[in-house]
Design an enzyme around this catalytic site. Sequence first.
Site, PDB file in Angstrom:
ATOM      1  N   SER A  95       0.832  -0.986  -0.021  1.00  0.00           N
ATOM      2  CA  SER A  95       0.157   0.008   0.091  1.00  0.00           C
ATOM      3  C   SER A  95       0.839   1.351   0.071  1.00  0.00           C
ATOM      4  O   SER A  95       1.941   1.040   0.348  1.00  0.00           O
ATOM      5  CB  SER A  95      -0.830  -0.015   1.206  1.00  0.00           C
ATOM      6  N   TYR A 113      -2.352  -1.180  10.529  1.00  0.00           N
ATOM      7  CA  TYR A 113      -2.569  -1.376   8.936  1.00  0.00           C
ATOM      8  C   TYR A 113      -0.905  -0.926   8.587  1.00  0.00           C
ATOM      9  O   TYR A 113      -0.397  -1.327   7.701  1.00  0.00           O
ATOM     10  CB  TYR A 113      -3.545  -0.661   8.209  1.00  0.00           C
TER      11      TYR A 113
HETATM   12  P1  NAD Z   1     -11.589  -5.969  -0.213  1.00  0.00           P
HETATM   13  O1  NAD Z   1     -12.295  -6.138   1.044  1.00  0.00           O
HETATM   14  O2  NAD Z   1     -12.288  -5.818  -1.415  1.00  0.00           O
HETATM   15  O3  NAD Z   1     -10.720  -7.564  -0.422  1.00  0.00           O
HETATM   16  C1  NAD Z   1     -10.092  -8.253   0.954  1.00  0.00           C
HETATM   17  C2  NAD Z   1      -9.838  -9.649   0.377  1.00  0.00           C
HETATM   18  O4  NAD Z   1      -9.252 -10.104   1.444  1.00  0.00           O
HETATM   19  C3  NAD Z   1     -11.398 -10.408   0.398  1.00  0.00           C
HETATM   20  O5  NAD Z   1     -11.359 -11.311  -1.044  1.00  0.00           O
HETATM   21  C4  NAD Z   1     -11.554 -11.044   1.611  1.00  0.00           C
HETATM   22  O6  NAD Z   1     -12.312 -12.232   1.703  1.00  0.00           O
HETATM   23  C5  NAD Z   1      -9.903 -11.401   2.081  1.00  0.00           C
HETATM   24  N1  NAD Z   1     -10.013 -11.663   3.352  1.00  0.00           N
HETATM   25  C6  NAD Z   1      -9.869 -10.693   4.348  1.00  0.00           C
HETATM   26  N2  NAD Z   1      -9.692 -11.503   5.341  1.00  0.00           N
HETATM   27  C7  NAD Z   1      -9.220 -12.822   5.301  1.00  0.00           C
HETATM   28  C8  NAD Z   1      -8.785 -13.827   6.047  1.00  0.00           C
HETATM   29  N3  NAD Z   1      -8.901 -13.744   7.190  1.00  0.00           N
HETATM   30  N4  NAD Z   1      -8.498 -15.225   5.198  1.00  0.00           N
HETATM   31  C9  NAD Z   1      -8.569 -14.989   3.858  1.00  0.00           C
HETATM   32  N5  NAD Z   1      -9.106 -13.908   3.049  1.00  0.00           N
HETATM   33  C10 NAD Z   1      -9.336 -12.838   3.836  1.00  0.00           C
HETATM   34  O7  NAD Z   1     -10.305  -5.188  -0.023  1.00  0.00           O
HETATM   35  P2  NAD Z   1      -9.176  -4.571  -1.163  1.00  0.00           P
HETATM   36  O8  NAD Z   1      -9.470  -3.079  -1.111  1.00  0.00           O
HETATM   37  O9  NAD Z   1      -9.299  -5.428  -2.371  1.00  0.00           O
HETATM   38  O10 NAD Z   1      -7.796  -4.974  -0.827  1.00  0.00           O
HETATM   39  C11 NAD Z   1      -7.059  -5.931  -1.015  1.00  0.00           C
HETATM   40  C12 NAD Z   1      -5.673  -5.677  -0.670  1.00  0.00           C
HETATM   41  O11 NAD Z   1      -5.311  -4.495  -1.297  1.00  0.00           O
HETATM   42  C13 NAD Z   1      -5.245  -5.542   0.781  1.00  0.00           C
HETATM   43  O12 NAD Z   1      -3.992  -6.175   1.308  1.00  0.00           O
HETATM   44  C14 NAD Z   1      -5.266  -4.165   0.889  1.00  0.00           C
HETATM   45  O13 NAD Z   1      -4.705  -3.809   2.052  1.00  0.00           O
HETATM   46  C15 NAD Z   1      -4.565  -3.562  -0.042  1.00  0.00           C
HETATM   47  N6  NAD Z   1      -4.924  -2.085  -0.635  1.00  0.00           N
HETATM   48  C16 NAD Z   1      -6.065  -1.684  -0.732  1.00  0.00           C
HETATM   49  C17 NAD Z   1      -6.095  -0.338  -0.890  1.00  0.00           C
HETATM   50  C18 NAD Z   1      -7.274   0.274  -1.473  1.00  0.00           C
HETATM   51  O14 NAD Z   1      -7.415   1.403  -1.566  1.00  0.00           O
HETATM   52  N7  NAD Z   1      -8.676  -0.332  -1.791  1.00  0.00           N
HETATM   53  C19 NAD Z   1      -4.992   0.567  -1.225  1.00  0.00           C
HETATM   54  C20 NAD Z   1      -3.807  -0.088  -0.917  1.00  0.00           C
HETATM   55  C21 NAD Z   1      -3.861  -1.390  -0.582  1.00  0.00           C
END
Ligand code: NAD
Length: 260
Positions: free
Chosen positions: A142, A155
């Site tokens: 991130s 985080y």
């Molecule tokens: P999201 O909530 O859409 O997806 C998260 C995924 O992780 C889902 O498939 C969920 O089921 C899975 N998950 C959560 N807990 C779990 C567990 N205990 N075991 C197995 N799977 C689990 O979120 P996203 O925004 O797509 O995030 C995905 C990644 O991207 C994360 O690591 C997040 O930190 C990172 N990220 C997101 C953003 C953003 O702005 N959305 C920015 C930077 C980084």
Amino acid sequence: MLSNKTAVVTGSTSGIGLAIARGLAKEGANIVINGLGDAGEIEAERAGIEKDFGVKCVYSPANMMKPDEIAGMIDLAQTEFGAVDILVNNAGIQHVAPVDEFPLDKWDAIIAINMSSAFHATRAALPGMKKKGWGRVINTASAHALVASPYKSAYVTAKHGIAGFTKTAALEVAQQGITVNAVCPGYVWTPLVEKQIPDTAKARGITEEQVKTDVMLAGQPTKEFVTVDQVAGFVVFLCSDAAASITGSILPIDGGWTAQ
Ligand code: NAD
């Protein structure tokens, strides 16, 4: 480009992970999807990947808080497809609260899911990659792997930690055809972001609309959310031969956020 390869993408039932799984499948890779959610919806996503891209796709329900289940997910991929060539450690959750009010169970869950799960999965997948002399490990970090924001202590800690893990693992396997990198998105419009808006509004005493404009996009010079397909495209590039010399890199895709 990736036919005859197998990719495991953690946290791929939603958001960025789902887009990455579909992006890799489009290039011909067989896929292991993973994550939580409604069984019917997950099955529809799994079947959709097979139908849309003509690859094989299996689902692992492994909980990223449980090291033995994470090892089981890698075993499943190796049993089904014979190898794990590409591992995308993407699962993640968020919780927004001041340090002195941060719930202990949320701290432990974020460190386990957002950071330690990448160690457990990489640990299990590397022996197979070493045997083949080729591999790609891509960690979804991130912008918060590079800079901090208030109220996101667990985080930001986990994401800085995964940057350190990325660099260390990359050095260990640099001469074995395996690259290890972290992609660092700024704000991407996904359920994870949508869900933190009410708590951020509460923590900062502002409206939910102000969270979007004054907090999230305030630091993102493009004033646009990054898209899940842009992150997926970046990951696909890192799997290509053209990216073979990119390793140990902490790579922003953040609309200019961390340039400031
Ligand atoms: P999201 O909530 O859409 O997806 C998260 C995924 O992780 C889902 O498939 C969920 O089921 C899975 N998950 C959560 N807990 C779990 C567990 N205990 N075991 C197995 N799977 C689990 O979120 P996203 O925004 O797509 O995030 C995905 C990644 O991207 C994360 O690591 C997040 O930190 C990172 N990220 C997101 C953003 C953003 O702005 N959305 C920015 C930077 C980084």
